[in-house]
Design an enzyme around this catalytic site. Structure first.
Site, PDB file in Angstrom:
ATOM      1  N   TYR A  73      -8.530  17.650  24.193  1.00 41.26           N
ATOM      2  CA  TYR A  73      -8.396  17.960  22.765  1.00 41.26           C
ATOM      3  C   TYR A  73      -6.929  18.036  22.380  1.00 41.26           C
ATOM      4  CZ  TYR A  73      -9.351  20.087  18.236  1.00 41.26           C
ATOM      5  OH  TYR A  73      -9.432  20.319  16.893  1.00 41.26           O
ATOM      6  N   ASP A 126      -4.793  -2.039  -2.346  1.00 41.28           N
ATOM      7  CA  ASP A 126      -5.744  -1.301  -3.204  1.00 41.28           C
ATOM      8  C   ASP A 126      -6.053   0.124  -2.753  1.00 41.28           C
ATOM      9  OD1 ASP A 126      -6.984  -2.804  -1.303  1.00 41.28           O
ATOM     10  OD2 ASP A 126      -8.519  -3.670  -2.570  1.00 41.28           O
ATOM     11  N   ASP A 216       5.045   0.846   3.885  1.00 39.17           N
ATOM     12  CA  ASP A 216       3.656   0.589   4.269  1.00 39.17           C
ATOM     13  C   ASP A 216       3.731  -0.484   5.347  1.00 39.17           C
ATOM     14  OD1 ASP A 216       1.114  -0.367   4.630  1.00 39.17           O
ATOM     15  OD2 ASP A 216       0.550  -0.330   2.519  1.00 39.17           O
ATOM     16  N   LYS A 259      -3.869  -3.902  12.152  1.00 34.87           N
ATOM     17  CA  LYS A 259      -3.286  -5.232  11.983  1.00 34.87           C
ATOM     18  C   LYS A 259      -2.309  -5.496  13.131  1.00 34.87           C
ATOM     19  CE  LYS A 259      -4.726  -4.247   7.606  1.00 34.87           C
ATOM     20  NZ  LYS A 259      -5.378  -2.989   7.234  1.00 34.87           N
ATOM     21  N   HIS A 451     -16.713  -5.237  -5.941  1.00 40.53           N
ATOM     22  CA  HIS A 451     -16.825  -6.491  -5.190  1.00 40.53           C
ATOM     23  C   HIS A 451     -17.526  -6.348  -3.851  1.00 40.53           C
ATOM     24  CE1 HIS A 451     -13.042  -4.621  -4.082  1.00 40.53           C
ATOM     25  NE2 HIS A 451     -12.991  -5.339  -2.980  1.00 40.53           N
TER      26      HIS A 451
HETATM   27  N1  F0G Z   1      -1.892  -1.158   3.492  1.00 39.25           N
HETATM   28  C1  F0G Z   1      -2.033  -2.495   3.559  1.00 39.25           C
HETATM   29  C2  F0G Z   1      -0.871  -3.370   3.215  1.00 39.25           C
HETATM   30  C3  F0G Z   1      -3.268  -3.056   3.941  1.00 39.25           C
HETATM   31  O1  F0G Z   1      -3.389  -4.378   3.998  1.00 39.25           O
HETATM   32  C4  F0G Z   1      -4.343  -2.200   4.264  1.00 39.25           C
HETATM   33  C5  F0G Z   1      -5.652  -2.747   4.657  1.00 39.25           C
HETATM   34  C6  F0G Z   1      -4.143  -0.807   4.180  1.00 39.25           C
HETATM   35  C7  F0G Z   1      -2.901  -0.327   3.799  1.00 39.25           C
HETATM   36  C8  F0G Z   1      -5.245   0.167   4.482  1.00 39.25           C
HETATM   37  O2  F0G Z   1      -5.484   0.225   5.850  1.00 39.25           O
HETATM   38  O3  F0G Z   1      -7.838  -0.570   6.127  1.00 39.25           O
HETATM   39  O4  F0G Z   1      -6.633   0.681   7.939  1.00 39.25           O
HETATM   40  O5  F0G Z   1      -7.366   1.851   5.901  1.00 39.25           O
HETATM   41  N2  F0G Z   1      -5.959  -3.944   4.532  1.00 39.25           N
HETATM   42  C9  F0G Z   1      -7.191  -4.605   4.963  1.00 39.25           C
HETATM   43  C10 F0G Z   1      -7.203  -6.034   4.458  1.00 39.25           C
HETATM   44  C11 F0G Z   1      -8.446  -3.869   4.696  1.00 39.25           C
HETATM   45  O6  F0G Z   1      -8.263  -6.695   4.622  1.00 39.25           O
HETATM   46  O7  F0G Z   1      -6.200  -6.523   3.948  1.00 39.25           O
HETATM   47  P1  F0G Z   1      -6.918   0.566   6.474  1.00 39.25           P
END
Ligand code: F0G
Length: 460
Positions: A73, A126, A216, A259, A451
């Site tokens: 933990y 988003d 980010d 990613k 969507h």
């Molecule tokens: N910031 C960026 C630039 C992203 O592309 C994503 C996620 C997130 C934050 C959020 O991260 O999914 O781990 O919570 N992008 C995915 C996409 C979902 O398909 O572009 P997450």
């Protein structure tokens, strides 16, 4: 034409069969799914380019790390390995694991923002925008104009428009700008990179006004690779050196590690120095994500993430990966399929507005092309356009996104050159009968993020 990309710097040890459905079966599946690609079973998809997030293939080393995972933990070995690995790359003192990118945003945004405040970004993803708004603030996008013309070859289409940014700061008052967010690469603009110069200048302006800079970092390694390839003075620097310099211009980062760290689940927060910021991050993480030494992840996941971070900055891996995008882009260009140029770091954004000029924004060209691509060859992609943007929250009217993309996001270390050829061939075949591709109308939709679950029908 050079019909090749830098070959995969790995060999295949484990395989996962994929289904090859008949044309009739695919037509039946997409109709049953109400023409919504999110409603398809993945078993019915041949090549899945819906997202590059959490869909990569882990290495033998990462799987070995999974087996070694320490499920304590508190104070687990994987946590210590992760902190060391991340400190080595980012040069930040404090590293906090969380379960994914949006969890990092949920922890951080209420610390920096509140009612009456603004976040300025080259472009908010988003979920980032959602967490800015949940914190009571407003999100302002500030990408350079070059991003909007898909035909020009500008090397850093992800850049912040510095003049516009400074005028927004003056307009709203520096004291009301809670954070400046630099998204690398700029996903919504087509996986387009941000230059080091632009990051440095953004940071300078932010300092002048006393505003916190947040990166980010979802695709920071791909961004670093583009800087090495395209920006003067960086050719002889390693990806790690470039990444370290990028992060030196910010105070904090949030990261979806699904990613560039090539894990199926995971996220990070980094804080540069000892500060109240980190105490506040800890205070929010514990109730939202769990104790600080695991942050919503299993011990084994921490270990895979520690290893994946290092694999994600390997030069040959990045050369192969970006090479895949460039190969697909070259094939599409040759076949006359329009897309956001140059190729992005994680995806090709096909310009459906140009490919399907007979469809209006409210007939959803990006979505129409995505459906057609599934019908043609079992390829799953997604709309980044008016279908995704949705309705005006005040009037309920369909918004015109201005751009209509079909995003082909390429998972890491998953598909081969032959798969990319199938994708290119399918798009070229659709291009040749583009005027017969129908638009779509929504027959049912939820109020928000429609969507994912809306039901559609082709327009006769
Ligand atoms: N910031 C960026 C630039 C992203 O592309 C994503 C996620 C997130 C934050 C959020 O991260 O999914 O781990 O919570 N992008 C995915 C996409 C979902 O398909 O572009 P997450």
């Amino acid at each position: 034409m050079s019909k090749k990309y830098f070959a995969e710097p790995f060999k295949i040890k484990m395989v996962e069969p994929i289904a090859v459905l008949t044309d009739e079966e695919r037509l039946e599946r997409i109709e049953t799914a109400n023409y919504n690609l999110f409603s398809l079973n993945s078993d019915d998809v041949y090549i899945d380019l819906l997202t590059d997030s959490g869909t990569g293939a882990m290495s033998a080393e990462q799987w070995a790390g999974i087996m070694r995972g320490d499920e304590a933990y508190s104070g687990a070995r994987g946590y210590r390995n992760l902190v060391k690995s991340a400190q080595d790359i980012f040069g930040y003192e404090y590293i906090q694991p969380v379960h994914q990118g949006r969890a990092a945003e949920k922890v951080v945004m209420p610390i920096l923002l509140g009612p009456g405040k603004f976040a300025i970004s080259n472009m908010h993803f988003d979920t980032t925008r959602a967490h800015v708004e949940i914190a009571g603030a407003r999100a302002l996008d500030c990408v350079v104009e070059e991003a909007l013309d898909t035909t020009t070859h500008y090397p850093f289409k992800g850049n912040m428009d510095l003049e516009k940014m400074e005028s927004l700061i003056k307009e709203h008052g520096a004291e009301n700008i809670g954070v400046i967010i630099i998204t690398v690469t700029n996903n919504s603009a087509g996986g387009q990179p941000v230059s080091m110069e632009n990051i440095r200048e953004t940071s300078k302006i932010a300092k002048k006004y006393g505003i916190t800079v947040l990166i980010d970092a979802a695709r920071y390694a791909e961004n670093s690779y583009f800087i090495k390839e395209r920006e003067d003075g960086y050719q002889d620097k390693s990806i790690k050196e470039i990444a370290k310099e990028m992060f030196s211009y910010a105070e904090i980062f949030t990261m979806s590690s699904k990613k560039d760290a090539i894990v199926n689940m995971g996220g990070l927060i980094g804080v540069k120095d000892d500060s109240d910021l980190f105490e506040n991050v800890k205070a929010n993480t514990i109730p939202y994500e769990g104790f600080i030494s695991y942050g919503g992840l299993a011990g084994r996941d921490l270990e895979a993430l520690a290893i994946g971070l290092q694999e994600g900055i390997d030069y040959n891996f990045l050369k192969y990966r970006i090479g895949q995008m460039e190969y697909l882009a070259e094939r599409l260009a040759e076949g006359g399929v329009p897309f956001q140029t140059p190729a992005g770091g994680h995806a090709i954004f096909v310009d459906a507005k140009k490919l399907l000029p007979h469809l209006k924004y409210y007939e959803f060209p990006g979505h129409a092309l995505a459906v057609e691509l599934y019908k043609e060859a079992g390829i799953r992609s997604c709309d980044i356009g008016s279908y995704m943007i949705g309705n005006d929250p005040d009037t309920g009217e369909q918004l015109d996104a201005g751009f209509e993309f079909t995003r082909l996001a390429i998972p890491r270390r998953v598909y081969t050159q032959s798969h990319l050829d199938v994708v290119a061939d399918a798009l070229i075949a659709i291009k040749d009968r583009a005027d017969q591709v129908p638009g779509y109308k929504i027959v049912w939709e939820p109020k928000i993020l429609r969507h994912f679950t809306a039901k559609l029908e082709p327009i006769k």
